[in-house]
Design a protein around this motif. Structure first.
Motif, PDB file in Angstrom:
ATOM      1  N   TYR A  24       0.846  -1.189   0.000  1.00  0.00           N
ATOM      2  CA  TYR A  24       0.000   0.000   0.000  1.00  0.00           C
ATOM      3  C   TYR A  24       0.888   1.247   0.000  1.00  0.00           C
ATOM      4  CZ  TYR A  24      -4.109   2.894   0.829  1.00  0.00           C
ATOM      5  OH  TYR A  24      -5.115   3.831   0.697  1.00  0.00           O
ATOM      6  N   ALA A  25       1.800   1.268  -0.975  1.00  0.00           N
ATOM      7  CA  ALA A  25       2.817   2.322  -1.025  1.00  0.00           C
ATOM      8  C   ALA A  25       2.952   2.868  -2.443  1.00  0.00           C
ATOM      9  CB  ALA A  25       4.160   1.780  -0.554  1.00  0.00           C
ATOM     10  N   THR A  26       3.215   4.171  -2.527  1.00  0.00           N
ATOM     11  CA  THR A  26       3.484   4.840  -3.795  1.00  0.00           C
ATOM     12  C   THR A  26       4.786   5.613  -3.652  1.00  0.00           C
ATOM     13  OG1 THR A  26       1.119   5.093  -4.266  1.00  0.00           O
ATOM     14  CG2 THR A  26       2.632   6.501  -5.494  1.00  0.00           C
ATOM     15  N   VAL A  27       5.727   5.328  -4.542  1.00  0.00           N
ATOM     16  CA  VAL A  27       7.051   5.943  -4.473  1.00  0.00           C
ATOM     17  C   VAL A  27       7.361   6.610  -5.809  1.00  0.00           C
ATOM     18  CG1 VAL A  27       9.544   5.461  -4.322  1.00  0.00           C
ATOM     19  CG2 VAL A  27       7.945   4.357  -2.738  1.00  0.00           C
ATOM     20  N   VAL A  28       7.888   7.821  -5.741  1.00  0.00           N
ATOM     21  CA  VAL A  28       8.379   8.505  -6.936  1.00  0.00           C
ATOM     22  C   VAL A  28       9.891   8.320  -6.997  1.00  0.00           C
ATOM     23  CG1 VAL A  28       8.654  10.726  -8.110  1.00  0.00           C
ATOM     24  CG2 VAL A  28       6.502  10.185  -6.950  1.00  0.00           C
ATOM     25  N   VAL A  29      10.356   7.871  -8.150  1.00  0.00           N
ATOM     26  CA  VAL A  29      11.789   7.682  -8.390  1.00  0.00           C
ATOM     27  C   VAL A  29      12.203   8.692  -9.463  1.00  0.00           C
ATOM     28  CG1 VAL A  29      13.601   6.074  -9.101  1.00  0.00           C
ATOM     29  CG2 VAL A  29      11.590   5.223  -7.855  1.00  0.00           C
ATOM     30  N   ALA A  30      13.082   9.599  -9.118  1.00  0.00           N
ATOM     31  CA  ALA A  30      13.512  10.649 -10.031  1.00  0.00           C
ATOM     32  C   ALA A  30      15.016  10.547 -10.258  1.00  0.00           C
ATOM     33  CB  ALA A  30      13.153  12.022  -9.477  1.00  0.00           C
ATOM     34  N   ARG A  31      15.430  10.657 -11.521  1.00  0.00           N
ATOM     35  CA  ARG A  31      16.842  10.486 -11.877  1.00  0.00           C
ATOM     36  C   ARG A  31      17.439  11.781 -12.389  1.00  0.00           C
ATOM     37  NH1 ARG A  31      19.497   9.130 -16.611  1.00  0.00           N
ATOM     38  NH2 ARG A  31      17.499   8.769 -17.681  1.00  0.00           N
ATOM     39  N   MET A  32      18.661  12.045 -11.963  1.00  0.00           N
ATOM     40  CA  MET A  32      19.423  13.189 -12.475  1.00  0.00           C
ATOM     41  C   MET A  32      19.972  12.818 -13.849  1.00  0.00           C
ATOM     42  SD  MET A  32      20.468  16.247 -11.688  1.00  0.00           S
ATOM     43  CE  MET A  32      21.753  17.436 -12.108  1.00  0.00           C
ATOM     44  N   PRO A  33      19.639  13.597 -14.889  1.00  0.00           N
ATOM     45  CA  PRO A  33      20.152  13.259 -16.219  1.00  0.00           C
ATOM     46  C   PRO A  33      21.677  13.282 -16.277  1.00  0.00           C
ATOM     47  CG  PRO A  33      18.419  14.916 -16.342  1.00  0.00           C
ATOM     48  CD  PRO A  33      18.795  14.792 -14.895  1.00  0.00           C
ATOM     49  N   VAL A  34      22.218  12.453 -17.140  1.00  0.00           N
ATOM     50  CA  VAL A  34      23.649  12.448 -17.409  1.00  0.00           C
ATOM     51  C   VAL A  34      23.878  13.297 -18.644  1.00  0.00           C
ATOM     52  CG1 VAL A  34      25.668  11.044 -17.932  1.00  0.00           C
ATOM     53  CG2 VAL A  34      23.899  10.152 -16.391  1.00  0.00           C
TER      54      VAL A  34
END
Length: 267
Positions: free
Chosen positions: A254-264
């Motif tokens: 019952y979890a929602t996670v945002v995964v954000a990446r720093m562009p290379v």
């Protein structure tokens, strides 16, 4: 409430007392309290605190999280089991000898759990709440890390800028108007600063996202938890700050996670 007589501290009596106080898992809790108490007087005091509504983790002095026990002092945000899903998302993203930062760290359990799962990493944790920092220092030190007191990135060493591989930020995301609807265990016994995320629940996240690109290494990741209804706005927020974001969810946790990446950046 009446005190628990020391002669009535058998397991069945404890279960009855806890069940009458509304504890759903009275049998399990009674066994934990029995095993944790130093003597009958200590047990009686622990049972009364639990029956009065204190979180079980505060009464025991520890929380089970990601397969380990972490110290949790009274007044400190209790790590939620659903946040173990964030751990499972963060660990595969970490490169060898990763630099991990845990913002709004609370007890420090989240960062410590990630580093423990990695088998070691450079860990830094920070929180604005002095009580949380005192607690986190114990958990983070056991994982080989350092803990700082201050507002978000402010207390972190400047040398970390551009070097953070995994930035986990368990920011408060409950809208201010809904804090009063939380269970009493949270709204009465945990620090408000760990719960209240502003009018729409995303105020602290916006501040984290705005500064994250300065601290993340190329290809580094920012991970944070939100409610399902906040996910789209959260993704838009980090995208505006130059990060590439996606949402991962788990019905089991019952979890929602945002995964954000720093562009290379490439020449």
């Amino acid at each position: 409430m009446s005190a628990v007589p020391s002669s009535s501290l058998s397991l069945p009596a404890l279960v009855t007392r806890l069940r009458a106080a509304g504890c759903v898992f009275a049998e399990d809790e009674a066994e934990l309290l029995l095993s944790a108490a130093a003597d009958p007087a200590d047990l009686a005091a622990m049972v009364e605190r639990r029956a009065a509504g204190h979180p079980l983790e505060h009464v025991l002095g520890w929380a089970e999280f990601a397969g380990r026990r972490y110290a949790v002092d009274a007044g400190v945000f209790v790590p939620r089991r659903r946040t173990e899903f964030l751990v499972t998302q963060a660990v595969p993203l970490a490169p060898p000898r990763a630099v991990v930062v845990d913002l709004c760290c609370g007890s420090g359990a989240l960062g410590a759990a990630v580093v423990s799962a990695l088998g070691g990493a450079e860990l830094h944790a920070a929180d604005i709440d002095p009580a949380a920092v005192r607690c986190a220092r114990r958990n983070v030190a056991e994982a080989g890390g350092l803990t700082y007191e201050g507002d978000l990135f402010e207390p972190l060493p400047v040398a970390l800028q551009g070097r953070v591989d995994v930035l986990i930020a368990n920011v408060p995301y409950v809208p201010t108007a809904k804090v009063g609807l939380l269970p009493a265990e949270a709204r009465v016994h945990e620090a408000l600063v760990a719960l209240d995320g502003g009018v729409d629940g995303l105020d602290v996240l916006r501040r984290v996202a705005a500064e994250a690109p300065r601290w993340l290494a190329p290809g580094g990741h920012l991970l944070f938890e939100v409610s399902e209804r906040q996910a789209d706005e959260a993704v838009a927020t980090v995208a505006e700050c130059g990060l590439l974001a996606r949402v991962v969810s788990s019905e089991e946790w019952y979890a929602t996670v945002v995964v954000a990446r720093m562009p290379v950046l490439r020449n």
